[in-house]
Design a protein around this motif. Sequence first.
Motif, mmCIF file in Angstrom:
data_model
loop_
_atom_site.group_PDB
_atom_site.id
_atom_site.type_symbol
_atom_site.label_atom_id
_atom_site.label_comp_id
_atom_site.label_asym_id
_atom_site.label_seq_id
_atom_site.Cartn_x
_atom_site.Cartn_y
_atom_site.Cartn_z
ATOM 1 N N THR A 129 0.847 -1.196 0.000
ATOM 2 C CA THR A 129 0.000 0.000 0.000
ATOM 3 C C THR A 129 0.878 1.240 0.000
ATOM 4 O OG1 THR A 129 -0.087 0.275 2.406
ATOM 5 C CG2 THR A 129 -1.718 -1.210 1.411
ATOM 6 N N ASP A 130 0.232 2.411 -0.131
ATOM 7 C CA ASP A 130 0.947 3.653 0.125
ATOM 8 C C ASP A 130 0.932 3.914 1.631
ATOM 9 O OD1 ASP A 130 -1.574 4.686 0.786
ATOM 10 O OD2 ASP A 130 -1.884 5.545 -1.207
ATOM 11 N N ALA A 131 1.399 5.086 2.069
ATOM 12 C CA ALA A 131 1.518 5.368 3.505
ATOM 13 C C ALA A 131 0.351 6.189 4.042
ATOM 14 C CB ALA A 131 2.833 6.092 3.779
ATOM 15 N N VAL A 132 -0.706 6.345 3.254
ATOM 16 C CA VAL A 132 -1.865 7.100 3.720
ATOM 17 C C VAL A 132 -2.683 6.242 4.683
ATOM 18 C CG1 VAL A 132 -3.999 8.224 3.006
ATOM 19 C CG2 VAL A 132 -1.954 8.439 1.589
ATOM 20 N N GLY A 133 -3.019 6.808 5.856
ATOM 21 C CA GLY A 133 -3.862 6.082 6.800
ATOM 22 C C GLY A 133 -3.078 5.325 7.855
ATOM 23 N N ASN A 134 -3.787 4.455 8.548
ATOM 24 C CA ASN A 134 -3.258 3.697 9.675
ATOM 25 C C ASN A 134 -2.440 2.503 9.187
ATOM 26 O OD1 ASN A 134 -3.794 1.179 11.536
ATOM 27 N ND2 ASN A 134 -3.882 2.998 12.866
ATOM 28 N N ARG A 135 -1.290 2.262 9.842
ATOM 29 C CA ARG A 135 -0.414 1.176 9.407
ATOM 30 C C ARG A 135 -1.088 -0.186 9.496
ATOM 31 N NH1 ARG A 135 5.945 1.896 11.118
ATOM 32 N NH2 ARG A 135 6.325 3.804 9.887
ATOM 33 N N MET A 164 1.684 10.763 -7.664
ATOM 34 C CA MET A 164 2.246 9.767 -8.560
ATOM 35 C C MET A 164 3.009 8.696 -7.795
ATOM 36 S SD MET A 164 4.755 10.338 -11.864
ATOM 37 C CE MET A 164 3.497 11.382 -12.632
ATOM 38 N N GLY A 165 3.770 9.112 -6.789
ATOM 39 C CA GLY A 165 4.525 8.156 -5.990
ATOM 40 C C GLY A 165 3.609 7.205 -5.235
ATOM 41 N N ARG A 166 2.554 7.743 -4.642
ATOM 42 C CA ARG A 166 1.625 6.893 -3.899
ATOM 43 C C ARG A 166 0.935 5.893 -4.833
ATOM 44 N NH1 ARG A 166 0.778 11.947 -1.455
ATOM 45 N NH2 ARG A 166 -1.108 12.343 -2.696
ATOM 46 N N ALA A 167 0.638 6.331 -6.053
ATOM 47 C CA ALA A 167 0.005 5.429 -7.018
ATOM 48 C C ALA A 167 0.908 4.248 -7.356
ATOM 49 C CB ALA A 167 -0.352 6.200 -8.290
ATOM 50 N N GLN A 168 2.215 4.497 -7.418
ATOM 51 C CA GLN A 168 3.156 3.403 -7.689
ATOM 52 C C GLN A 168 3.271 2.443 -6.508
ATOM 53 O OE1 GLN A 168 6.946 4.570 -9.683
ATOM 54 N NE2 GLN A 168 6.042 6.625 -9.745
ATOM 55 N N ASN A 169 3.055 2.942 -5.306
ATOM 56 C CA ASN A 169 3.182 2.105 -4.109
ATOM 57 C C ASN A 169 1.946 1.229 -3.859
ATOM 58 O OD1 ASN A 169 5.751 3.051 -3.520
ATOM 59 N ND2 ASN A 169 4.975 4.789 -2.313
ATOM 60 N N ARG A 170 0.796 1.622 -4.391
ATOM 61 C CA ARG A 170 -0.431 0.834 -4.206
ATOM 62 C C ARG A 170 -0.438 -0.300 -5.241
ATOM 63 N NH1 ARG A 170 -2.597 6.138 -4.109
ATOM 64 N NH2 ARG A 170 -3.443 5.811 -6.207
#
Length: 283
Positions: free
Chosen positions: A205-211, A257-263
């Motif tokens: 996942t990306d780093a948005v939200g709770n781990r 863009m970075g978060r999209a690559q991480n998801r």
Amino acid sequence: MAAHSWAATYQTPMDESSWMVEGSIFECRMTHDIPFYGKGVFYKEAGEAATFDLKPSRERFKTGKASLVSEAPVWKPRGKNVNLGLVSVKQGKDPLTLEEARTERILAELLAGQKIVITRKPWYGAEQSSRVVLSSVNFTGAYRQFMECLATLLPVNFRQIERTAIYFPSGRDSLRPSELKKLEHIAVYVKADPSVQSFFIDGHTDAVGNRGENLELSKKRAEMVATILRQKGIPPDQIQVRWHGERYPVATNRTRMGRAQNRRVTIRLQKNGGPSVPELARN
């Protein structure tokens, strides 16, 4: 131009001209033997663009630019010669590879009954140029077989699917049609190549939200991809599923863009021996 102005002309006599086609669902090849020179080869691998290659038995051309011309054969006295431009050649055993557009053009010229002439000075320093000629004699039947082979090619090859990333919308475990198509391509290829026997699936996942929530979301995504592959016929015992949440980003989480690559869910295929794809000789 007079015949003595050429250092050498490599050409198959009309009564000996032949084209050979061989192939499978993985690759197709059409070869023309050229006496005292080597071969001219049209080649297409599944998922890749078609190419034309010269395969000399020994070095012939000097590195530089060669002329590519479509010439009318002697039995077409009113035919026209067409200059197809300059192409890069290099000294060595693989002097020339043409990209797809030019490959398709010379296929069309041969089908129209023209011969293809490649002209360049030889590497050993002669002032006169050498010519390599592709004959259109007996080309039509082989071309038909070649087209039939191309129609059966798989949509992808192993290199293209060996490592695949499936991307997800933010906060969701649903897939876009483009990502589902990637999974379909994997399933189609693997059914045709029994040597692929291991699937390693990793959810991220990306780093948005709770781990903790991200860890659970990465699990759902990974298991969803595994389920789709199983539904498409991949044996469950060949699939290993892991999930990592936001622990292993491949890009910054500070940008959209970075978060999209991480998801993503990554799929790595592994060949475990056994029967494999039969490869045509490249030379």
